[in-house]
Scaffold this active site. Structure first.
Site, PDB file in Angstrom:
ATOM      1  N   GLY A  94      -7.364  -3.774   5.417  1.00  0.00           N
ATOM      2  CA  GLY A  94      -7.424  -3.914   3.966  1.00  0.00           C
ATOM      3  C   GLY A  94      -8.380  -4.967   3.447  1.00  0.00           C
ATOM      4  O   GLY A  94      -8.942  -4.808   2.362  1.00  0.00           O
TER       5      GLY A  94
ATOM      6  N   GLU B   1      -6.812 -12.187   3.186  1.00  0.00           N
ATOM      7  CA  GLU B   1      -5.920 -11.021   3.103  1.00  0.00           C
ATOM      8  C   GLU B   1      -6.220 -10.222   1.838  1.00  0.00           C
ATOM      9  O   GLU B   1      -6.669 -10.772   0.832  1.00  0.00           O
ATOM     10  CB  GLU B   1      -4.454 -11.474   3.063  1.00  0.00           C
ATOM     11  N   ASP B   2      -5.927  -8.925   1.904  1.00  0.00           N
ATOM     12  CA  ASP B   2      -6.056  -8.104   0.699  1.00  0.00           C
ATOM     13  C   ASP B   2      -4.923  -8.393  -0.278  1.00  0.00           C
ATOM     14  O   ASP B   2      -5.139  -8.509  -1.477  1.00  0.00           O
ATOM     15  CB  ASP B   2      -6.110  -6.610   1.057  1.00  0.00           C
TER      16      ASP B   2
ATOM     17  N   ASP C 180       2.560  -9.989  -0.159  1.00  0.00           N
ATOM     18  CA  ASP C 180       3.702  -9.382  -0.829  1.00  0.00           C
ATOM     19  C   ASP C 180       4.925 -10.243  -0.497  1.00  0.00           C
ATOM     20  O   ASP C 180       5.101 -11.315  -1.072  1.00  0.00           O
ATOM     21  CB  ASP C 180       3.763  -7.940  -0.297  1.00  0.00           C
TER      22      ASP C 180
ATOM     23  N   LYS D  91       1.746 -11.175  -5.029  1.00  0.00           N
ATOM     24  CA  LYS D  91       2.907 -10.774  -5.835  1.00  0.00           C
ATOM     25  C   LYS D  91       3.914 -11.924  -5.812  1.00  0.00           C
ATOM     26  O   LYS D  91       4.799 -11.969  -4.949  1.00  0.00           O
ATOM     27  CB  LYS D  91       3.545  -9.512  -5.256  1.00  0.00           C
TER      28      LYS D  91
ATOM     29  N   PHE E 282       3.438  -1.156  -6.385  1.00  0.00           N
ATOM     30  CA  PHE E 282       2.580  -0.756  -5.269  1.00  0.00           C
ATOM     31  C   PHE E 282       1.196  -0.402  -5.813  1.00  0.00           C
ATOM     32  O   PHE E 282       1.073   0.402  -6.745  1.00  0.00           O
ATOM     33  CB  PHE E 282       3.186   0.429  -4.529  1.00  0.00           C
ATOM     34  N   VAL E 283       0.171  -1.003  -5.235  1.00  0.00           N
ATOM     35  CA  VAL E 283      -1.195  -0.817  -5.733  1.00  0.00           C
ATOM     36  C   VAL E 283      -2.130  -0.350  -4.609  1.00  0.00           C
ATOM     37  O   VAL E 283      -1.855  -0.576  -3.423  1.00  0.00           O
ATOM     38  CB  VAL E 283      -1.742  -2.127  -6.357  1.00  0.00           C
TER      39      VAL E 283
ATOM     40  N   ASP F 237      -4.737   0.763   0.677  1.00  0.00           N
ATOM     41  CA  ASP F 237      -4.556   2.203   0.819  1.00  0.00           C
ATOM     42  C   ASP F 237      -3.109   2.635   0.599  1.00  0.00           C
ATOM     43  O   ASP F 237      -2.184   1.819   0.639  1.00  0.00           O
ATOM     44  CB  ASP F 237      -4.970   2.646   2.220  1.00  0.00           C
TER      45      ASP F 237
ATOM     46  N   ARG G  63      -8.603   3.427  -0.360  1.00  0.00           N
ATOM     47  CA  ARG G  63      -9.308   2.155  -0.108  1.00  0.00           C
ATOM     48  C   ARG G  63     -10.639   2.093  -0.839  1.00  0.00           C
ATOM     49  O   ARG G  63     -11.126   1.022  -1.178  1.00  0.00           O
ATOM     50  CB  ARG G  63      -9.604   1.995   1.389  1.00  0.00           C
TER      51      ARG G  63
HETATM   52  P1  5GP Z   1       3.957  -8.640   3.304  1.00  0.00           P
HETATM   53  O1  5GP Z   1       4.145  -8.860   4.778  1.00  0.00           O
HETATM   54  O2  5GP Z   1       3.394  -9.841   2.566  1.00  0.00           O
HETATM   55  O3  5GP Z   1       5.196  -8.106   2.648  1.00  0.00           O
HETATM   56  O4  5GP Z   1       2.920  -7.475   3.124  1.00  0.00           O
HETATM   57  C1  5GP Z   1       1.653  -7.645   3.546  1.00  0.00           C
HETATM   58  C2  5GP Z   1       1.005  -6.316   3.833  1.00  0.00           C
HETATM   59  O5  5GP Z   1       1.715  -5.234   3.234  1.00  0.00           O
HETATM   60  C3  5GP Z   1      -0.374  -6.284   3.228  1.00  0.00           C
HETATM   61  O6  5GP Z   1      -1.331  -6.774   4.116  1.00  0.00           O
HETATM   62  C4  5GP Z   1      -0.544  -4.824   2.934  1.00  0.00           C
HETATM   63  O7  5GP Z   1      -1.000  -4.172   4.095  1.00  0.00           O
HETATM   64  C5  5GP Z   1       0.843  -4.324   2.635  1.00  0.00           C
HETATM   65  N1  5GP Z   1       1.146  -4.262   1.196  1.00  0.00           N
HETATM   66  C6  5GP Z   1       1.995  -5.049   0.503  1.00  0.00           C
HETATM   67  N2  5GP Z   1       2.011  -4.707  -0.788  1.00  0.00           N
HETATM   68  C7  5GP Z   1       1.155  -3.666  -0.923  1.00  0.00           C
HETATM   69  C8  5GP Z   1       0.710  -2.874  -2.044  1.00  0.00           C
HETATM   70  O8  5GP Z   1       1.100  -3.039  -3.209  1.00  0.00           O
HETATM   71  N3  5GP Z   1      -0.205  -1.919  -1.756  1.00  0.00           N
HETATM   72  C9  5GP Z   1      -0.688  -1.682  -0.512  1.00  0.00           C
HETATM   73  N4  5GP Z   1      -1.575  -0.703  -0.383  1.00  0.00           N
HETATM   74  N5  5GP Z   1      -0.299  -2.400   0.557  1.00  0.00           N
HETATM   75  C10 5GP Z   1       0.600  -3.392   0.343  1.00  0.00           C
END
Ligand code: 5GP
Length: 178
Positions: free
Chosen positions: A48, A102-103, A106, A134, A155-156, A162, A168
């Site tokens: 990402g 990071e992209d 969350d 977020k 969710f985006v 993606d 993407r």
């Molecule tokens: P976390 O471990 O912080 O919950 O999530 C991190 C990963 O979850 C990100 O690197 C991404 O791959 C995915 N992710 C979390 N939220 C989103 C979202 O809104 N859209 C997308 N496409 N991926 C997300």
């Protein structure tokens, strides 16, 4: 920007590309100030973060290096909370100033895991820069040092993010239509 259909889900335009780029400008300005003379190693998290990494480093004016690692952690539209090992880390991190790119952050589970793995390599410092954050979902107590845009819990996709492999390539950010 019209709505788009990706697999079974519909997404609507949320953040235009020019607004996203301005927010990346601001992160680059912070980093140029913080890392002058430190030769940071930017560590992009694939897949990402390829977009954010490319957009960010073309705005970095201090001497720097960039590399990429891969973690597999996310399936569908809900964070699984499970992460695998870092793949493809060939650089020596010992004594380096590492900036993880990071992209999106969350829950922070993925980043927590990455940071723990990186600390074993004894870098001089570790910071996190993310394109999207977020804050309402984030559950951890480590800092997210550099954030391009804070977004609500939806969710985006787009700009590297993606939905099961699609989206993407979309410019800007699109948000799921509930
Ligand atoms: P976390 O471990 O912080 O919950 O999530 C991190 C990963 O979850 C990100 O690197 C991404 O791959 C995915 N992710 C979390 N939220 C989103 C979202 O809104 N859209 C997308 N496409 N991926 C997300």
């Amino acid at each position: 920007m019209p709505r788009v259909q990706l697999h079974d889900k519909t997404f609507e335009p949320f953040i235009p590309a020019d607004e996203l780029e301005r927010s990346i400008d601001a992160v680059a300005t912070e980093l140029n100030r913080t890392y002058a003379g430190k030769r940071p190693l930017f560590l992009g998290v694939l897949n990402g973060a390829y977009f954010f990494a490319a957009e960010l480093v073309k705005r970095i004016t201090v001497e720097c290096e960039i590399t990429f690692v891969k973690v597999a952690s996310y399936h569908g539209t809900q964070s699984s909370g499970q992460v695998a090992q870092l793949l493809g880390l060939n650089e020596r991190l010992n004594g380096r100033h590492v900036v993880v790119l990071e992209d999106i952050v969350d829950t922070g589970n993925t980043m927590e895991h990455i940071l723990a793995l990186l600390k074993d390599h004894h870098p001089a410092s570790i910071a996190v820069a993310t394109m999207l954050f977020k804050p309402d979902v984030f559950k951890k107590d480590f800092p997210i040092d550099h954030v391009a845009l804070r977004i609500p819990n939806a969710f985006v996709v787009g700009s590297g993010l993606d939905h099961d492999g699609l989206g993407r390539n979309l410019p800007g950010i699109y948000r799921i239509v509930p």
